[in-house]
Design an enzyme around this catalytic site. Structure first.
Site, PDB file in Angstrom:
ATOM      1  CD  GLU B  59      -1.825  -2.333   1.592  1.00  0.00           C
ATOM      2  OE1 GLU B  59      -0.645  -2.619   1.912  1.00  0.00           O
ATOM      3  OE2 GLU B  59      -2.765  -3.153   1.664  1.00  0.00           O
ATOM      4  CG  PHE B 121     -10.589  -9.923  10.097  1.00  0.00           C
ATOM      5  CD1 PHE B 121      -9.336 -10.342  10.548  1.00  0.00           C
ATOM      6  CD2 PHE B 121     -10.809  -9.864   8.721  1.00  0.00           C
ATOM      7  CE1 PHE B 121      -8.345 -10.701   9.655  1.00  0.00           C
ATOM      8  CE2 PHE B 121      -9.811 -10.227   7.823  1.00  0.00           C
ATOM      9  CZ  PHE B 121      -8.576 -10.640   8.288  1.00  0.00           C
ATOM     10  CD  GLN B 122      -7.927  -7.378   6.692  1.00  0.00           C
ATOM     11  OE1 GLN B 122      -8.782  -7.132   5.849  1.00  0.00           O
ATOM     12  NE2 GLN B 122      -6.720  -7.825   6.376  1.00  0.00           N
ATOM     13  CE  LYS B 171     -18.393  -6.628   2.328  1.00  0.00           C
ATOM     14  NZ  LYS B 171     -17.360  -6.948   1.339  1.00  0.00           N
ATOM     15  CG  MET B 479      22.240  11.877   5.097  1.00  0.00           C
ATOM     16  SD  MET B 479      23.347  13.082   4.317  1.00  0.00           S
ATOM     17  CE  MET B 479      22.261  13.828   3.103  1.00  0.00           C
TER      18      MET B 479
END
Lengths: 163, 568
Positions: B59, B121-122, B171, B479
């Protein structure tokens, strides 16, 4: 210089607004002394009054950041002008029957009222500015304070001026 | 585009309302990753052929690609993911876009309304988690609110000071049906996208400008966001003022212009830093006085009055006290000011700056035996005439790019300046290439950062996205190494990247051509071969690990107290 500031914020009555506003104060290290929210004169909008202690320069930065929030319609530091500031406190005091008249006389001197009486306690209800409430609490201390519940300050500018 | 089929007031599910709304906002492509909570929308994508979707491999890759798309075009980048980990994987990308004022609309699915708050869930409270790094966010509870929310989200993202807007949709809200109504107006009483310019503020600045003997324009990314580069050039020419550009402002003023001095800051040029320190009037235009620019803020521009032109009132006086604030859209401000600007007598000042440039050019110790990273950047510039879109990752290569690839036009440098997000270089190039199919896009990375998103090579291969992926491999986190060398007496802690994969084989594992160069001759050859390939290529340039970025202003020092090279 650190000062107490009273800020009035007109916000959309949307979920999460309180969280967005208070987060911006927290991020710059401003502890919020009190916050009150209630409906305003405009439908769909709430007025939030925040009292906070902080540096003047950073205060103005926080105000600018809060003003950028999409749900903030207007914001003003009320304490830069004359204002009326009030809060309400409910103070539960130990009060054996013999002590009651004494406490009630004290309350009367502050134009406070007795909101509840039980066999061994009283609830004193007082409205006023923060100093007045602090003074009432101090005077009630010797009797034994069981619990204090305060609304926090709500405020409004004096005169016709409106936010 | 004929929009009538989109505007028709049919009773349709929320998922289709969402799709239509995106199309009506002019979205051509989105970057995303599907999952349970957003499946109804992905079903609409399946059925529709107007909206292209690019499936990232993580993502974070999707949101950086949307970011590269937005930075390279000025259009809103769109990213769509599922709930829970899909959404939380975006947070770094959202913060990256927020601090650099990049317009994005991020759509996250969430669990059904009835399960919100049950640790389903999620389930993640992504609106709550991202509040500090979004310009605004929405949690959509009602299918009837989807169209209006999307309309507002795009408007907020791409007006005023731009930024990411998140829209979280449960959803079941995408399943429910409603009559599609595309709002004709936007009602946001608390949003001041465009404040009127305040003429008195600009007039006061113009008076100060007339008196100034050593004025400097400090142009930041705000010039690019406001599409005001032409106005800025006109201002510099009409007034005779020299211009320095911040890191993210590079390209906002053409580097070949005689008035361009360079980039100031921690790794800025001698002339640019000295110009700021000696200036008597510093006019910041769309720059936010970042600490990597000012370094020691108390000693920044000690001889100058500060003027600050910015669309965001909250930026004025935030880091540096400002004498002449000018709030407003930069293009409007400059258009108001331009007819009133007269040529200042800055000849002596321009000569002083020219002498600094001549006596202290950017320099490095080149070698015929060893491939130097600065030389590689010069090679990229020489062979592309500076006409490519360059994305970078974060680290030494980022500043060598800023120094040795002179940018000539806006939106040609894409880099994570404020957040310094490693892993940004490759996915942002994918987004930039998709938005600019006919432009050469080069992604310059270190061997550290490329490993934070090398999986996105799959997207290049599958969609034949012809990004030239450059890996400057010094086998070390350069760096950090440089900081440890100076500030920690060469105690090199956890910076060794030797044992990284063979980058050529890694590329080829994804079906992307891989090339490697270890000396100048191989570098020329490999790079020419890469340019000739009609598709994605990864070119690894093997460079020494001990090379440092110079000049450098050590922490706590003022801009004029820079170290110019190893030899000092």
């Amino acid at each position: 210089m650190k000062h107490h500031h009273t800020v009035s914020i007109l916000v959309n009555d949307h979920p999460g607004v309180l969280q967005r506003v208070s987060a911006l104060f927290n991020r710059r290290g401003f502890n919020i002394d009190s916050i009150t929210v209630g409906s305003s004169e405009q439908p769909g909008m709430s007025r939030m009054i925040i009292v906070t202690l902080g540096d003047d320069r950073i205060m103005h930065q926080v105000i600018n950041q809060v003003e950028k929030l999409i749900d903030v319609v207007n914001i003003e530091i009320l304490s830069e002008k004359p204002l009326v500031a009030r809060e309400l406190a409910l103070i539960k005091v130990e009060a054996e029957p013999v002590k009651r008249p004494e406490i009630m006389t004290l309350a009367e001197a502050f134009r406070a009222t007795i909101a509840d009486v039980s066999p061994d306690s009283l609830v004193v209800q007082i409205v006023g500015d923060t100093e007045k409430i602090e003074a009432m609490i101090e005077l009630l201390h010797p009797y034994g304070i069981l619990e204090i519940s305060r609304t926090g300050v709500t405020a409004i500018a004096r005169g016709r001026h409106r936010l | 585009m004929n929009e009538s089929h989109l505007l028709s007031q049919d009773r349709i599910p929320g998922s289709e309302i969402l799709l239509r709304s995106l199309l009506l906002e002019g979205v051509e492509c989105i970057f995303g990753y599907p999952g349970g909570s957003i499946l109804n929308f992905y079903d609409e994508i399946y059925k529709n052929n107007e909206l292209r979707h690019y499936l990232a491999r993580h993502e974070q890759g999707a949101i950086h690609a949307a970011d590269g798309y937005a930075r390279s075009t000025g259009k809103v980048g769109v990213c769509v993911v599922t709930s829970g980990p899909g959404a939380t994987n975006l947070i770094t990308g959202i913060a990256t876009a927020h601090i650099d004022s990049v317009p994005l609309v991020i759509i996250t699915g969430n669990v059904p309304l009835s399960m919100i708050g049950t640790d389903a869930f999620q389930e993640a409270d992504i609106v709550g988690m991202t509040m500090p790094v979004t310009k605004h966010s929405y949690f959509v509870r009602d299918v009837n609110d989807i169209a209006r929310t999307i309309r507002e989200a795009f408007y907020i993202a791409n007006t005023g000071r731009k930024g990411p807007v998140l829209v979280d949709i449960p959803k079941d809200v995408t399943v429910k049906e409603a009559i599609f109504v595309w709002p004709q107006t936007i009602h946001l009483p608390g949003y001041r996208a465009k404040s009127e310019i305040i003429k008195e503020q600009i007039d006061a600045l113009l008076v100060a400008l007339k008196k100034a003997k050593r004025p400097v324009l400090l142009a930041g990314a705000g010039v690019i966001h406001a599409d005001a580069s032409n106005e800025l050039v006109e201002l510099a020419e009409k007034s005779g003022i020299p211009v320095v550009t911040t890191f993210l402002g590079l390209g906002g003023f053409p580097s070949q212009h005689p008035h361009w001095v360079g980039m100031p800051g921690m790794h800025g040029s001698y002339a640019a830093n000295m110009a700021i320190q000696q200036a008597d009037l510093l006019i910041a235009v769309g720059a936010r006085f970042d600490d990597r620019l000012t370094m020691n803020a108390a000693k920044f521009a000690p001889n100058a009055e500060i003027a600050h032109i910015d669309v965001d009132k909250a930026e004025i006086g935030k880091n540096i006290a400002t004498t002449y604030p000018v709030i407003g859209d930069i293009k409007h401000v400059l258009n108001y000011a331009l007819p009133k600007v007269t040529l200042s007598s800055t000849d002596n000042w321009l000569q002083t700056i020219a002498a600094w440039k001549a006596s202290h050019p950017l320099r490095y110790v080149d070698s015929d035996e060893i491939l130097k990273p600065q030389w590689v950047i010069e090679l990229l510039h020489r062979t592309t005439k500076g006409e490519a879109i360059i994305t970078t990752d974060v680290g030494q290569h980022q500043f060598w790019t800023a120094q040795y690839y002179p940018f000539t036009r806006p939106r040609s440098l894409i880099s994570s300046g404020g957040m310094g997000t490693m892993g940004f270089g490759l996915p942002s190039a994918i987004g930039a290439q998709i938005a600019n199919p006919d432009t050469l896009v080069i992604s310059i990375n270190g061997d550290g950062g490329i490993q934070m998103s090398s999986h996105e090579l799959a997207v290049c291969a599958i969609h034949h996205i012809p990004v030239k992926v450059v890996v400057i491999n010094n086998e070390v986190l350069g760096m950090v190494r440089q900081l440890q060398e100076v500030a920690f007496e060469e105690r090199y802690s956890e910076i060794d990247l030797s044992g990284s994969p063979d980058f050529v084989k890694l590329a080829e594992a994804y079906g992307v051509k891989g090339l490697r160069a270890t000396n100048k001759e191989e570098a020329e050859q490999a790079w020419q071969e890469a340019l000739a390939i009609d598709g994605p290529v990864l070119v690894e340039f093997v460079v020494p690990s001990s090379e440092n970025v110079y000049p450098v202003v050590p922490g706590g020092k003022a801009l004029h107290e820079m170290m110019l090279g190893d030899d000092e």
